[in-house]
Design a protein around this motif. Structure first.
Motif, PDB file in Angstrom:
ATOM      1  N   ILE A   1       0.789  -1.197   0.107  1.00 40.29           N
ATOM      2  CA  ILE A   1       0.234  -0.073  -0.115  1.00 40.29           C
ATOM      3  C   ILE A   1       0.957   1.279  -0.016  1.00 40.29           C
ATOM      4  O   ILE A   1       0.994   1.878  -0.696  1.00 40.29           O
ATOM      5  CB  ILE A   1      -0.991  -0.201   1.274  1.00 40.29           C
ATOM      6  N   LEU A   2       2.090   1.563   0.950  1.00 35.74           N
ATOM      7  CA  LEU A   2       3.009   2.667   1.153  1.00 35.74           C
ATOM      8  C   LEU A   2       3.225   2.747  -0.648  1.00 35.74           C
ATOM      9  O   LEU A   2       3.625   3.788  -0.619  1.00 35.74           O
ATOM     10  CB  LEU A   2       3.914   1.751   1.527  1.00 35.74           C
ATOM     11  N   GLN A   3       3.897   1.929  -1.110  1.00 36.36           N
ATOM     12  CA  GLN A   3       4.348   1.760  -2.374  1.00 36.36           C
ATOM     13  C   GLN A   3       3.019   2.688  -3.281  1.00 36.36           C
ATOM     14  O   GLN A   3       3.611   3.289  -4.230  1.00 36.36           O
ATOM     15  CB  GLN A   3       4.564   0.827  -3.233  1.00 36.36           C
ATOM     16  N   ARG A   4       1.963   1.880  -3.222  1.00 36.80           N
ATOM     17  CA  ARG A   4       1.177   2.497  -4.146  1.00 36.80           C
ATOM     18  C   ARG A   4       0.725   3.626  -4.145  1.00 36.80           C
ATOM     19  O   ARG A   4       0.539   4.214  -4.836  1.00 36.80           O
ATOM     20  CB  ARG A   4      -0.482   1.275  -4.417  1.00 36.80           C
ATOM     21  N   PHE A   5       0.901   3.859  -3.340  1.00 34.42           N
ATOM     22  CA  PHE A   5       0.161   5.428  -2.413  1.00 34.42           C
ATOM     23  C   PHE A   5       1.234   6.037  -1.727  1.00 34.42           C
ATOM     24  O   PHE A   5       0.460   7.775  -1.550  1.00 34.42           O
ATOM     25  CB  PHE A   5      -0.715   5.572  -1.852  1.00 34.42           C
ATOM     26  N   GLN A   6       2.389   6.107  -2.738  1.00 29.53           N
ATOM     27  CA  GLN A   6       3.648   7.328  -1.801  1.00 29.53           C
ATOM     28  C   GLN A   6       3.431   8.604  -2.382  1.00 29.53           C
ATOM     29  O   GLN A   6       4.162   9.512  -1.841  1.00 29.53           O
ATOM     30  CB  GLN A   6       5.100   6.366  -2.140  1.00 29.53           C
ATOM     31  N   TYR A   7       3.183   8.712  -3.723  1.00 29.28           N
ATOM     32  CA  TYR A   7       2.483   9.636  -4.213  1.00 29.28           C
ATOM     33  C   TYR A   7       1.667  10.707  -3.149  1.00 29.28           C
ATOM     34  O   TYR A   7       2.378  12.295  -3.929  1.00 29.28           O
ATOM     35  CB  TYR A   7       2.185   9.921  -6.060  1.00 29.28           C
ATOM     36  N   PHE A   8       0.975  10.090  -2.764  1.00 32.13           N
ATOM     37  CA  PHE A   8       0.125  10.701  -1.316  1.00 32.13           C
ATOM     38  C   PHE A   8       0.644  10.952  -0.127  1.00 32.13           C
ATOM     39  O   PHE A   8      -0.420  11.597   0.380  1.00 32.13           O
ATOM     40  CB  PHE A   8      -1.587  10.309  -1.637  1.00 32.13           C
ATOM     41  N   LEU A   9       1.146  11.181  -0.456  1.00 31.93           N
ATOM     42  CA  LEU A   9       1.880  10.523   1.018  1.00 31.93           C
ATOM     43  C   LEU A   9       2.839  12.011   1.681  1.00 31.93           C
ATOM     44  O   LEU A   9       3.695  12.114   0.172  1.00 31.93           O
ATOM     45  CB  LEU A   9       2.232   8.946   1.882  1.00 31.93           C
ATOM     46  N   PRO A  10       2.855  11.428   2.909  1.00 32.72           N
ATOM     47  CA  PRO A  10       4.426  13.234   2.639  1.00 32.72           C
ATOM     48  C   PRO A  10       5.874  12.505   2.213  1.00 32.72           C
ATOM     49  O   PRO A  10       6.694  11.245   2.266  1.00 32.72           O
ATOM     50  CB  PRO A  10       4.332  13.167   4.249  1.00 32.72           C
ATOM     51  N   LEU A  11       7.024  13.025   2.771  1.00 36.09           N
ATOM     52  CA  LEU A  11       8.292  12.943   2.622  1.00 36.09           C
ATOM     53  C   LEU A  11       8.803  12.165   1.472  1.00 36.09           C
ATOM     54  O   LEU A  11       8.782  11.417   1.124  1.00 36.09           O
ATOM     55  CB  LEU A  11       8.173  11.490   2.951  1.00 36.09           C
ATOM     56  N   ASN A  12       8.550  13.213   0.650  1.00 37.64           N
ATOM     57  CA  ASN A  12       8.457  12.323  -0.720  1.00 37.64           C
ATOM     58  C   ASN A  12       8.927  13.650  -1.887  1.00 37.64           C
ATOM     59  O   ASN A  12       7.861  14.335  -2.972  1.00 37.64           O
ATOM     60  CB  ASN A  12       7.039  12.267  -1.945  1.00 37.64           C
ATOM     61  N   PRO A  13      10.427  14.305  -1.654  1.00 37.47           N
ATOM     62  CA  PRO A  13      10.701  15.527  -2.132  1.00 37.47           C
ATOM     63  C   PRO A  13      11.231  15.665  -3.741  1.00 37.47           C
ATOM     64  O   PRO A  13      10.625  16.299  -4.110  1.00 37.47           O
ATOM     65  CB  PRO A  13      11.953  15.652  -1.084  1.00 37.47           C
ATOM     66  N   MET A  14      11.123  14.209  -4.254  1.00 40.10           N
ATOM     67  CA  MET A  14      11.587  13.866  -5.801  1.00 40.10           C
ATOM     68  C   MET A  14       9.959  13.466  -6.078  1.00 40.10           C
ATOM     69  O   MET A  14      10.234  13.026  -7.918  1.00 40.10           O
ATOM     70  CB  MET A  14      12.550  12.779  -5.463  1.00 40.10           C
ATOM     71  N   SER A  15       8.996  14.024  -5.615  1.00 45.94           N
ATOM     72  CA  SER A  15       7.649  13.627  -6.662  1.00 45.94           C
ATOM     73  C   SER A  15       7.748  12.000  -6.865  1.00 45.94           C
ATOM     74  O   SER A  15       7.692  11.863  -8.517  1.00 45.94           O
ATOM     75  CB  SER A  15       7.669  15.320  -7.458  1.00 45.94           C
ATOM     76  N   MET A  16       8.367  10.939  -6.297  1.00 46.97           N
ATOM     77  CA  MET A  16       7.688  10.197  -7.084  1.00 46.97           C
ATOM     78  C   MET A  16       6.534   9.242  -7.485  1.00 46.97           C
ATOM     79  O   MET A  16       5.592   9.166  -6.026  1.00 46.97           O
ATOM     80  CB  MET A  16       9.277   8.884  -6.088  1.00 46.97           C
ATOM     81  N   PRO A  17       5.773   8.382  -8.683  1.00 47.13           N
ATOM     82  CA  PRO A  17       4.414   8.638  -8.949  1.00 47.13           C
ATOM     83  C   PRO A  17       4.674   7.444  -7.689  1.00 47.13           C
ATOM     84  O   PRO A  17       5.970   6.762  -7.346  1.00 47.13           O
ATOM     85  CB  PRO A  17       4.756   8.110 -10.195  1.00 47.13           C
ATOM     86  N   LYS A  18       3.644   6.584  -7.940  1.00 45.84           N
ATOM     87  CA  LYS A  18       3.198   5.320  -7.579  1.00 45.84           C
ATOM     88  C   LYS A  18       3.973   4.496  -8.752  1.00 45.84           C
ATOM     89  O   LYS A  18       4.095   4.746  -9.521  1.00 45.84           O
ATOM     90  CB  LYS A  18       1.661   5.117  -7.168  1.00 45.84           C
ATOM     91  N   VAL A  19       3.899   3.132  -7.587  1.00 41.18           N
ATOM     92  CA  VAL A  19       4.799   1.902  -8.225  1.00 41.18           C
ATOM     93  C   VAL A  19       4.669   0.940  -8.586  1.00 41.18           C
ATOM     94  O   VAL A  19       2.801   0.784  -8.268  1.00 41.18           O
ATOM     95  CB  VAL A  19       5.725   1.476  -6.939  1.00 41.18           C
ATOM     96  N   ALA A  20       4.640   0.483  -9.647  1.00 42.50           N
ATOM     97  CA  ALA A  20       3.470  -0.411 -10.789  1.00 42.50           C
ATOM     98  C   ALA A  20       2.999  -1.493  -9.730  1.00 42.50           C
ATOM     99  O   ALA A  20       3.607  -1.819  -8.569  1.00 42.50           O
ATOM    100  CB  ALA A  20       4.312  -1.166 -11.741  1.00 42.50           C
ATOM    101  N   PRO A  21       2.450  -1.934 -10.195  1.00 45.78           N
ATOM    102  CA  PRO A  21       1.648  -2.551  -8.755  1.00 45.78           C
ATOM    103  C   PRO A  21       2.201  -4.517  -9.025  1.00 45.78           C
ATOM    104  O   PRO A  21       2.482  -5.408  -7.611  1.00 45.78           O
ATOM    105  CB  PRO A  21       0.484  -3.418  -9.987  1.00 45.78           C
ATOM    106  N   ASP A  22       2.679  -4.764 -10.061  1.00 40.74           N
ATOM    107  CA  ASP A  22       3.442  -6.300 -10.136  1.00 40.74           C
ATOM    108  C   ASP A  22       5.048  -5.664  -9.562  1.00 40.74           C
ATOM    109  O   ASP A  22       5.583  -6.896  -8.641  1.00 40.74           O
ATOM    110  CB  ASP A  22       3.904  -6.711 -11.374  1.00 40.74           C
ATOM    111  N   LEU A  23       5.462  -4.451  -9.687  1.00 35.44           N
ATOM    112  CA  LEU A  23       7.261  -4.603  -8.843  1.00 35.44           C
ATOM    113  C   LEU A  23       6.408  -4.121  -7.439  1.00 35.44           C
ATOM    114  O   LEU A  23       7.299  -4.229  -6.333  1.00 35.44           O
ATOM    115  CB  LEU A  23       7.414  -2.983 -10.215  1.00 35.44           C
ATOM    116  N   ALA A  24       5.006  -3.498  -6.869  1.00 34.26           N
ATOM    117  CA  ALA A  24       4.799  -3.480  -5.931  1.00 34.26           C
ATOM    118  C   ALA A  24       4.752  -4.940  -4.449  1.00 34.26           C
ATOM    119  O   ALA A  24       5.320  -4.449  -3.590  1.00 34.26           O
ATOM    120  CB  ALA A  24       3.785  -2.141  -5.568  1.00 34.26           C
TER     121      ALA A  24
END
Lengths: 192, 581
Positions: B83-106
């Motif tokens: 879940i953290l990987q899938r929603f990281q875009y909406f979560l704090p401490l993401n200064p480089m604006s990483m997008p959500k991770v693809a489902p298979d990779l997550a």
């Protein structure tokens, strides 16, 4: 079963906060107080210009500079935001071609140098960001750099020795030369 | 081999062996609930955690309840990291604006970190936010390691206890592992690492002005270098101590920000084997027969040291393909020489090969050099150490309980030879224990061989390799060996971030972790219920040189017989081709 589920969830939350929030934040705080330079990347500044990190190598192709290891990062070499090795296997023809290409470039700017070339100068580093070369790798390049800059080989060698770090107690690790710091010092001589 | 190489290896092994006894005693006392220094200080915290989570620390668990608790906790971990990987875009401490991770990779990453494997299909600095790294990966580094140690302690209780139905409380073992062992060691190690130059910051990547401008692959001029940063040290410390191995950066501990100096390298290297080695002593201490712990540690060293020397020798000899190119591959005071492709100058040959051997003997799987670029035999060693089942030191906890499966097989066979009922530490070894041990030995082999077999017939799986010829088989075999034994290192030329590998390797990691833990706990439960038979003339002593050699043979023969055919087609053929045979 129900109580186990409850304990599992509660413990997961507590341990997550402890090891995922408290611990890294605590370390960041202590690091900031005691090791501000190191914890922020051992950055190098000159006249308020931010010149990179002493630990992250940069690409040099100009013959007046010392050259570092081959970097396997993309789309640009020594990409500090996307580390990567070459991952070429020992029997891969691409590896041999890359080595030969580097030898050609080295010889092109230093045709008179017939010494055997130190292996680290013709191979890729693991990180693609290796800030160092071996002492042999630096010594091999001294005649070229000295000639291009109109300095004596002794002067250049003295600067190489200045940026050489040795083994701990002469035993642990490998002696290496920091390429970026070495080149920065060479440039500052030119200014004088 | 130069004298310095011998000295560096000796220093490393000596320091490691000196830590075994003090750390081993400390850990044993922690699990026995006796005063051990830190627990006097931290006991209020421990009690407070139990109160908050409504755990009754006095309540024992049957092996089945224990297994349920392990699974519940680990499934939560898998879900959380996903879940953290899938929603990281909406979560704090993401200064480089990483997008959500693809489902298979997550999925792959979640499996990878919950199972203590830490296979990296992702590139850390290009995929994950600081938040995901901390609350996802760092947390799993702690709790997956703690899970391994907890299971081991439960198994040791099975040996000690007489006719008791319970094997301890998983929550207590888990909390104690994190609070008293992993956390204090990580705090110390991460601060020393920071002093060496390992970064630890929440600021975004820095932009430096290049001394010399260069061109990228499209021919565009580049004048800046973007330098990725992050809360690295805190993760690196636990990644080594917990035999996890998942780095903050793509290239793991070869990255100068993860491992900048000879001292940081030595300490990280020690951390890789520290707890696994110490747990051997903990075992001997807890069963009140320290010779048993030393016997197993000796068996591990008997396999480890020759493997290390072969690996160093093979890398130091260099690449014969360069022989006619006027290149100097000889070791001297001025250069390490040898096969430097994929190695960092500051580590040279010995510290690279030492790391490769230690991190694959232990199920650590971190790297400070690129195994894909090793000479064929130099790369065969790490791969084979993984294939032996991660029992030479192995993962924290899991290495030793994996070794118990081999010990059970060894006493069973030696018992059959002389026609006595086999026993270990006074416990009768019967059909049930043998069945479970066989499962523990076979499941990883199945994951490795079936996975590799499927991959080499699927066109899209075959297309993922980087290097041609027999080396391509090595890349695929290494990937499944690594996932199927929870190691996590790679022949990184394989482009494993695609649907097939993410799912296949994710499943291999899952089965080879939990399908081993459950039978192991079953053994613990079964042993715990048995009487302890007093030592008699018919008892085979399990601490003697004879038994140690016998145990080593069992480990080697199982590993060699299973994997020799496929190794012959990969690294061995490549070696013969390179040497021009």
């Amino acid at each position: 079963m129900k109580e186990q589920i409850r304990s599992a969830i509660l413990l997961f939350i507590i341990l997550s906060l402890l090891t995922g929030i408290f611990y890294p934040s605590f370390i960041t705080g202590v690091a900031y107080i005691f090791f501000p330079h190191q914890s922020n990347g051992s950055m190098l500044y000159q006249n308020n210009k931010f010149l990179g990190s002493a630990l992250i190598g940069q690409e040099f192709t100009d013959p007046k500079y010392f050259w570092g290891r081959i970097s396997g990062t993309s789309p640009v070499t020594y990409n500090g935001s996307s580390s990567s090795g070459s991952n070429l296997g020992p029997s891969n023809p691409v590896l041999i071609d890359k080595v030969k290409e580097r030898i050609r470039t080295l010889k092109e700017f230093d045709p008179g140098n017939t010494n055997p070339i130190p292996i680290d100068l013709v191979t890729s580093s693991a990180s693609g960001l290796d800030p160092h070369i071996s002492i042999a790798g630096a010594y091999y390049q001294i005649p070229r750099v000295a000639r291009m800059r109109g300095l004596t080989e002794e002067t250049v060698k003295a600067i190489v020795n200045k940026y050489t770090s040795h083994r701990i107690f002469g035993l642990i690790g490998e002696p290496v030369v920091n390429v970026l710091e070495l080149n920065l010092e060479l440039d500052s001589i030119k200014i004088k | 081999m130069s004298i310095n190489i011998i000295i560096q290896i000796t220093i490393f092994l000596s320091i490691l062996l000196l830590t075994v006894k003090p750390l081993g005693i400390y850990m044993a006392r922690i699990y026995e609930g006796k005063p051990a220094g830190l627990n006097v200080l931290l006991a209020p915290v421990e009690r407070w955690i139990y109160r908050l989570t409504r755990v009754n620390p006095m309540q024992g668990m049957s092996w089945k309840t224990y297994a349920v608790a392990v699974m519940l906790f680990n499934v939560l971990g898998i879900i959380s990291v996903y879940i953290l990987q899938r929603f990281q875009y909406f979560l704090p401490l993401n200064p480089m604006s990483m997008p959500k991770v693809a489902p298979d990779l997550a999925f792959n990453t979640a499996m990878s970190f919950a199972t203590n494997t830490n296979w990296q299909s992702y590139g850390g600095e290009t995929t994950l936010s600081y938040f995901t790294q901390m609350l996802g990966l760092t947390v799993q580094n702690f709790v997956s390691a703690a899970t391994g140690i907890a299971v081991l302690i439960a198994v040791i209780r099975g040996f000690i206890q007489k006719q008791i139905d319970t094997i301890g409380n998983f929550w207590v073992d888990l909390v104690r592992s994190v609070l008293y062992i992993l956390l204090p060691l990580s705090v110390i190690l991460s601060l020393v690492l920071v002093s060496q130059g390992v970064v630890q910051t929440f600021t975004p990547s820095a932009k430096a002005e290049l001394l010399q401008s260069i061109r990228d692959t499209d021919g565009k001029t580049v004048t800046e270098q973007v330098i990725a940063l992050g809360p690295v040290a805190s993760q690196i410390a636990i990644k080594e101590l917990g035999t996890n191995g998942g780095g903050f950066f793509n290239v793991n501990s070869s990255h100068p920000f993860e491992n900048p100096t000879p001292l940081s390298n030595l300490l990280e290297l020690l951390a890789i084997l520290l707890i696994s080695a110490g747990l051997c002593y903990t075992f001997g201490y807890m069963v009140r027969d320290r010779r048993q712990g030393w016997a197993i540690l000796t068996a591990m060293l008997i396999i480890f040291i020759p493997c290390l020397l072969i690996c160093v020798h093979s890398e130091q000899k260099g690449n014969p393909a360069f022989n006619d190119l006027n290149i100097d591959q000889n070791v001297s005071a001025f250069q390490p020489g040898g096969n430097m492709e994929g190695k960092e100058a500051r580590f040279g040959i010995v510290n690279s090969a030492l790391w490769a051997t230690a991190a694959t003997a232990a199920s650590n799987g971190s790297v400070n050099s690129m195994h894909d670029s090793y000479m064929p035999l130099g790369g065969l060693i790490p791969m084979w150490l993984i294939q032996l089942g991660e029992v030479i030191f192995g993962g924290v906890g899991s290495g030793l309980y994996g070794m118990f499966a081999f010990v059970i097989v060894a006493v069973f066979i030696s018992g059959l030879m002389i026609g006595r009922t086999p026993e270990y530490l006074g416990k009768k070894i019967e059909i049930y224990e043998m069945k479970m041990s066989a499962l523990i030995l076979f499941i990883p082999h199945m994951c490795v061989l079936i996975g590799t077999a499927v991959a080499v017939v699927l066109p899209e799986a075959k297309a993922a390799v980087l290097n041609p010829g027999p080396h391509s088989l090595s890349e695929i075999l290494y990937a499944f060996s690594s996932a199927g034994n929870n190691n996590g290192s790679a022949f990184a030329g394989l482009s494993s971030n695609n649907f097939f590998y993410n799912i296949a390797l994710g499943l291999a990691m899952f089965f080879s972790r939990y399908w081993l833990i459950i039978p192991m706990l079953a053994i613990a439960g079964s042993l715990s219920k048995k009487k302890i038979i007093p030592v008699s003339q018919g008892t085979i002593p399990t601490h003697t040189p004879l038994f140690i050699v016998f145990l080593v043979m069992i480990v080697l023969i199982v590993g060699a017989l299973t994997f020799f055919p496929v190794l012959a087609l990969g690294p061995i053929v490549e070696h013969l081709m390179l040497r021009g045979v």
